[in-house]
Design an enzyme around this catalytic site. Structure first.
Site, mmCIF file in Angstrom:
data_model
loop_
_atom_site.group_PDB
_atom_site.id
_atom_site.type_symbol
_atom_site.label_atom_id
_atom_site.label_comp_id
_atom_site.label_asym_id
_atom_site.label_seq_id
_atom_site.Cartn_x
_atom_site.Cartn_y
_atom_site.Cartn_z
ATOM 1 N N CYS A 167 0.844 -1.196 0.000
ATOM 2 C CA CYS A 167 0.000 0.000 0.000
ATOM 3 C C CYS A 167 0.885 1.255 0.000
ATOM 4 O O CYS A 167 1.741 1.417 0.877
ATOM 5 C CB CYS A 167 -0.908 -0.019 1.229
ATOM 6 S SG CYS A 167 -1.763 1.534 1.510
ATOM 7 N N CYS A 169 0.631 3.255 3.263
ATOM 8 C CA CYS A 169 1.350 2.602 4.368
ATOM 9 C C CYS A 169 2.856 2.837 4.221
ATOM 10 O O CYS A 169 3.555 3.058 5.210
ATOM 11 C CB CYS A 169 1.040 1.116 4.412
ATOM 12 S SG CYS A 169 -0.583 0.717 5.130
ATOM 13 N N ASP A 187 -0.528 16.437 -1.121
ATOM 14 C CA ASP A 187 -0.826 15.585 -2.277
ATOM 15 C C ASP A 187 0.234 15.820 -3.345
ATOM 16 O O ASP A 187 0.623 16.958 -3.622
ATOM 17 C CB ASP A 187 -2.228 15.901 -2.817
ATOM 18 C CG ASP A 187 -2.739 14.821 -3.756
ATOM 19 O OD1 ASP A 187 -3.688 14.114 -3.390
ATOM 20 O OD2 ASP A 187 -2.151 14.657 -4.861
ATOM 21 N N HIS A 197 -4.101 0.793 8.448
ATOM 22 C CA HIS A 197 -4.569 0.516 7.089
ATOM 23 C C HIS A 197 -6.063 0.186 7.106
ATOM 24 O O HIS A 197 -6.457 -0.958 7.310
ATOM 25 C CB HIS A 197 -3.780 -0.629 6.455
ATOM 26 C CG HIS A 197 -4.188 -0.900 5.032
ATOM 27 N ND1 HIS A 197 -3.748 -0.134 3.973
ATOM 28 C CD2 HIS A 197 -5.037 -1.811 4.501
ATOM 29 C CE1 HIS A 197 -4.289 -0.582 2.855
ATOM 30 N NE2 HIS A 197 -5.076 -1.605 3.143
ATOM 31 N N ASN A 241 -13.042 9.756 -1.210
ATOM 32 C CA ASN A 241 -13.596 8.946 -2.291
ATOM 33 C C ASN A 241 -13.664 7.490 -1.841
ATOM 34 O O ASN A 241 -12.755 7.006 -1.165
ATOM 35 C CB ASN A 241 -12.720 9.074 -3.539
ATOM 36 C CG ASN A 241 -12.700 10.498 -4.079
ATOM 37 O OD1 ASN A 241 -13.727 11.162 -4.150
ATOM 38 N ND2 ASN A 241 -11.521 10.980 -4.442
ATOM 39 N N GLY A 267 -14.328 6.910 -7.421
ATOM 40 C CA GLY A 267 -13.055 7.343 -7.996
ATOM 41 C C GLY A 267 -11.873 7.183 -7.058
ATOM 42 O O GLY A 267 -10.866 7.882 -7.196
ATOM 43 N N HIS A 289 -8.393 8.060 3.105
ATOM 44 C CA HIS A 289 -7.752 9.379 3.148
ATOM 45 C C HIS A 289 -8.790 10.458 2.918
ATOM 46 O O HIS A 289 -9.760 10.263 2.189
ATOM 47 C CB HIS A 289 -6.620 9.486 2.116
ATOM 48 C CG HIS A 289 -7.011 9.110 0.720
ATOM 49 N ND1 HIS A 289 -7.135 7.806 0.306
ATOM 50 C CD2 HIS A 289 -7.324 9.868 -0.350
ATOM 51 C CE1 HIS A 289 -7.484 7.773 -0.965
ATOM 52 N NE2 HIS A 289 -7.621 9.007 -1.392
HETATM 53 P P1 5GP Z 1 -8.048 9.154 -4.477
HETATM 54 O O1 5GP Z 1 -8.275 9.306 -5.959
HETATM 55 O O2 5GP Z 1 -7.725 7.741 -4.101
HETATM 56 O O3 5GP Z 1 -9.136 9.772 -3.646
HETATM 57 O O4 5GP Z 1 -6.793 10.078 -4.163
HETATM 58 C C1 5GP Z 1 -5.492 9.604 -4.133
HETATM 59 C C2 5GP Z 1 -4.601 10.819 -4.060
HETATM 60 O O5 5GP Z 1 -3.303 10.390 -3.686
HETATM 61 C C3 5GP Z 1 -4.444 11.566 -5.392
HETATM 62 O O6 5GP Z 1 -4.874 12.922 -5.232
HETATM 63 C C4 5GP Z 1 -2.958 11.441 -5.717
HETATM 64 O O7 5GP Z 1 -2.422 12.615 -6.300
HETATM 65 C C5 5GP Z 1 -2.345 11.158 -4.354
HETATM 66 N N1 5GP Z 1 -1.140 10.338 -4.398
HETATM 67 C C6 5GP Z 1 -0.967 9.159 -5.067
HETATM 68 N N2 5GP Z 1 0.260 8.676 -4.865
HETATM 69 C C7 5GP Z 1 0.887 9.565 -4.044
HETATM 70 C C8 5GP Z 1 2.203 9.616 -3.475
HETATM 71 O O8 5GP Z 1 3.044 8.735 -3.675
HETATM 72 N N3 5GP Z 1 2.493 10.677 -2.688
HETATM 73 C C9 5GP Z 1 1.592 11.671 -2.422
HETATM 74 N N4 5GP Z 1 1.989 12.679 -1.649
HETATM 75 N N5 5GP Z 1 0.335 11.652 -2.941
HETATM 76 C C10 5GP Z 1 0.005 10.633 -3.745
HETATM 77 ZN ZN ZN Z 2 -2.311 1.280 3.698
#
Ligand code: 5GP
Ligand code: ZN
Length: 114
Positions: free
Chosen positions: A4, A7, A30, A46, A87, A93, A100
């Site tokens: 993950c 994680c 982000d 988690h 989400n 999405g 988160h």
């Molecule tokens: P979701 O679409 O699952 O609600 O949002 C996931 C968020 O995680 C996205 O806005 C994406 O930009 C962010 N994200 C994905 N991978 C990483 C990462 O490795 N580091 C950081 N800081 N954000 C991430």
């Molecule tokens: Zn996790």
């Protein structure tokens, strides 16, 4: 969970710009911000999504909102306003399967959801 991304961020195996940390919660920027302020606030535990929250998680979930409130103040968006989004699953999405909360602000976000 070993595969993950969030994680791994919690365990500092992947670097992130941490804005808040305690024993249960991590908040970090982000990587692909959609607004001047775009922070992710997560439980260190988690939990996959809102669907997977159990009674014993109520404390950490409540505390996450206290952290969100403080970060909004610190980031200067408490007065101008912001959006908190989580989400869930395919239709929601959700891309990262670790609960988160997006804290998004610093510009007018409009009425559109998503
Ligand atoms: P979701 O679409 O699952 O609600 O949002 C996931 C968020 O995680 C996205 O806005 C994406 O930009 C962010 N994200 C994905 N991978 C990483 C990462 O490795 N580091 C950081 N800081 N954000 C991430
Ligand atoms: Zn996790």
């Amino acid at each position: 969970m070993s595969d993950c991304i969030f994680c791994k961020i919690v365990n500092k195996e992947i670097p992130s710009e941490v804005l808040y940390e305690d024993d249960q919660i991590l908040a970090f920027k982000d990587i692909n911000p959609v607004a001047p302020v775009h922070i992710l606030v997560i439980p260190k535990k988690h939990i996959i999504s809102v669907n997977d929250i159990i009674d014993e998680d109520s404390g950490v979930i409540g505390n996450i909102f206290i952290v969100i409130k403080k970060l909004a103040l610190q980031q200067g968006v408490a007065e101008t306003g912001y959006r908190v989004i989580t989400n869930v699953g395919r239709d929601g999405g959700q891309e990262v399967a670790h609960l988160h909360f997006h804290l998004i602000g610093g510009k007018e976000l409009g009425k559109k959801i998503g």
